[in-house]
Design a protein around this motif. Structure first.
Motif, PDB file in Angstrom:
ATOM      1  N   VAL A 190      -9.418   3.149   0.915  1.00 34.36           N
ATOM      2  CA  VAL A 190      -9.652   2.341   2.116  1.00 34.36           C
ATOM      3  C   VAL A 190      -9.330   3.144   3.374  1.00 34.36           C
ATOM      4  N   GLN A 191      -8.231   3.908   3.325  1.00 34.93           N
ATOM      5  CA  GLN A 191      -7.850   4.726   4.488  1.00 34.93           C
ATOM      6  C   GLN A 191      -8.900   5.784   4.804  1.00 34.93           C
ATOM      7  N   ALA A 192      -9.678   6.163   3.784  1.00 34.89           N
ATOM      8  CA  ALA A 192     -10.749   7.144   3.987  1.00 34.89           C
ATOM      9  C   ALA A 192     -12.029   6.494   4.507  1.00 34.89           C
ATOM     10  N   GLY A 193     -11.968   5.197   4.782  1.00 39.18           N
ATOM     11  CA  GLY A 193     -13.102   4.502   5.371  1.00 39.18           C
ATOM     12  C   GLY A 193     -14.082   3.912   4.381  1.00 39.18           C
ATOM     13  N   PRO A 229       0.818  -1.213   0.000  1.00 41.47           N
ATOM     14  CA  PRO A 229       0.000   0.000   0.000  1.00 41.47           C
ATOM     15  C   PRO A 229       0.851   1.263   0.000  1.00 41.47           C
ATOM     16  N   GLY A 230       0.412   2.255  -0.780  1.00 41.88           N
ATOM     17  CA  GLY A 230       1.122   3.525  -0.856  1.00 41.88           C
ATOM     18  C   GLY A 230       2.134   3.603  -1.981  1.00 41.88           C
ATOM     19  N   GLU A 265      -6.216   2.702  -4.374  1.00 43.49           N
ATOM     20  CA  GLU A 265      -7.113   1.936  -3.505  1.00 43.49           C
ATOM     21  C   GLU A 265      -6.777   2.103  -2.027  1.00 43.49           C
ATOM     22  N   ASP A 266      -5.499   2.188  -1.686  1.00 38.56           N
ATOM     23  CA  ASP A 266      -5.143   2.334  -0.276  1.00 38.56           C
ATOM     24  C   ASP A 266      -5.694   3.641   0.281  1.00 38.56           C
ATOM     25  N   ALA A 267      -5.635   4.704  -0.519  1.00 36.45           N
ATOM     26  CA  ALA A 267      -6.169   5.994  -0.068  1.00 36.45           C
ATOM     27  C   ALA A 267      -7.678   5.925   0.133  1.00 36.45           C
TER      28      ALA A 267
END
Length: 255
Positions: free
Chosen positions: A125-128, A29-30, A121-123
Motif C-alpha cells: 500500500v505504501q508503494a501506491g 501496519p509494519g 500488505e502495508d509495504a
C-alpha cells in the motif's frame, strides 16, 4: 469496520477483552502478523517437520515450549486469548469457533506461530498499490489448490493460497515487494490462470471473502498459513486449535 489499531498490544488486548473479533488485515501496519497452530506435544515434532518441508505456506516465526502461553515475539501476550478468533478441530472436523480457548488449554499444547501475507500488505500500500479487501474492510480471499505439500507423519494435503487482484502495471512491483518478506510467504506461487492450480471459481473462495477482479487486473496467489488448517482436516488430527481465517495473532516484531 472498527477503526484501525496502530499498536499490536492494543489490538491484542482488545481481542482479549472481546472488543475486537474482525480480520486483522490493515491493522498494526509494519508489524508481523502470524497464523496460529496449536497441537498436543505428541504431534509437535511431525508438525515442525511439516513446516520445515513446506516453508512457503508455513514460514515459522516461533515455536513455543509445551504449555507456554506467552510468546517471545509478544511479551505479556496470551496465545489463548489474544487472537480475534479461534477454531477447534477434532478428528478433522470443525468442532467449535470461539474468541478464547483458555478453558481448553492443556499442559502439553505446543503453539506454532507462522508468518502471514498480511505482513507485507502495508509495504504494498505504501508503494501506491491499493488492495481491495483492505479498502472494503473484508477478509482476503483464500482457496484450496492442487499444489501438494510434502508430507510429514500424519500431516498431508494441498496448499491453500490467498488471492489479491493487482493491476497489470503493478504486478512486477508487488512481486518484488512481497519477495522481500520470506517470513510472510515471500513472492507469489502463481500469477494469472486460477484453473492451473485447481481453483474452479474465484467468486467462491474456500475461506474469507470474494473480491472482484477487474478487466485490467491479474489475480495473484500467495502461499497461505491457512494451509495447516486444511492439512489438519485431511489428516484427521484428533485435536488441534488454529486461528480463524483472517484473524491473526499480531506480534511486536517489525516486518
Amino acid at each position: 469496520m472498527t477503526s484501525n489499531y496502530a499498536s499490536p498490544r492494543e489490538l491484542r488486548l482488545a481481542a482479549r477483552a472481546g472488543r475486537f473479533n474482525e480480520p486483522t488485515s490493515g491493522h498494526a501496519p509494519g508489524f508481523l502478523q502470524a497464523n496460529l497452530m496449536i497441537v498436543p506435544q505428541a504431534h509437535a515434532f511431525d508438525f515442525l517437520l511439516f513446516c520445515q518441508r513446506n516453508p512457503k505456506p508455513c514460514p515459522l516465526i516461533e515455536v513455543m515450549s509445551p504449555g507456554a502461553r506467552e510468546p517471545r515475539c509478544a511479551r505479556g501476550a496470551d496465545i489463548a486469548t489474544d487472537v480475534p478468533g479461534y477454531r477447534i478441530y477434532r478428528n478433522g472436523e470443525l468442532a467449535d469457533e470461539r474468541d478464547d480457548v483458555g478453558d481448553l488449554w492443556q499442559g502439553d499444547f505446543v503453539s506454532f506461530l507462522i508468518g502471514c501475507s498480511f505482513s507485507f500488505e502495508d509495504a504494498v500500500v505504501q508503494a501506491g498499490v491499493p488492495l481491495r479487501h483492505v479498502e472494503q474492510g473484508c477478509n482476503v480471499a483464500m482457496y484450496r489448490t492442487n499444489i501438494a505439500c510434502e508430507s510429514a507423519g500424519p500431516f498431508h494435503g494441498e496448499m491453500v493460497v490467498s488471492m489479491r487482484p493487482i493491476k497489470s502495471r503493478d504486478v512486477a512491483k508487488v512481486v518484488e515487494i512481497s519477495g522481500r518478506f520470506d517470513v510472510a510467504h515471500g513472492a507469489p506461487v502463481h500469477i494469472g490462470n486460477p484453473g492451473a492450480i485447481g481453483i474452479a471459481d474465484l467468486a467462491h473462495p474456500d475461506y474469507g471473502d470474494a473480491v472482484r477482479v477487474e478487466d485490467d487486473e491479474v489475480p495473484i496467489f500467495w502461499a497461505c498459513g491457512v494451509t495447516p488448517q486444511w492439512v489438519a482436516q485431511k489428516s484427521r488430527l484428533p485435536l488441534c486449535i488454529t486461528h480463524a481465517p483472517g484473524k491473526m495473532f499480531v506480534t511486536d516484531v517489525k516486518g
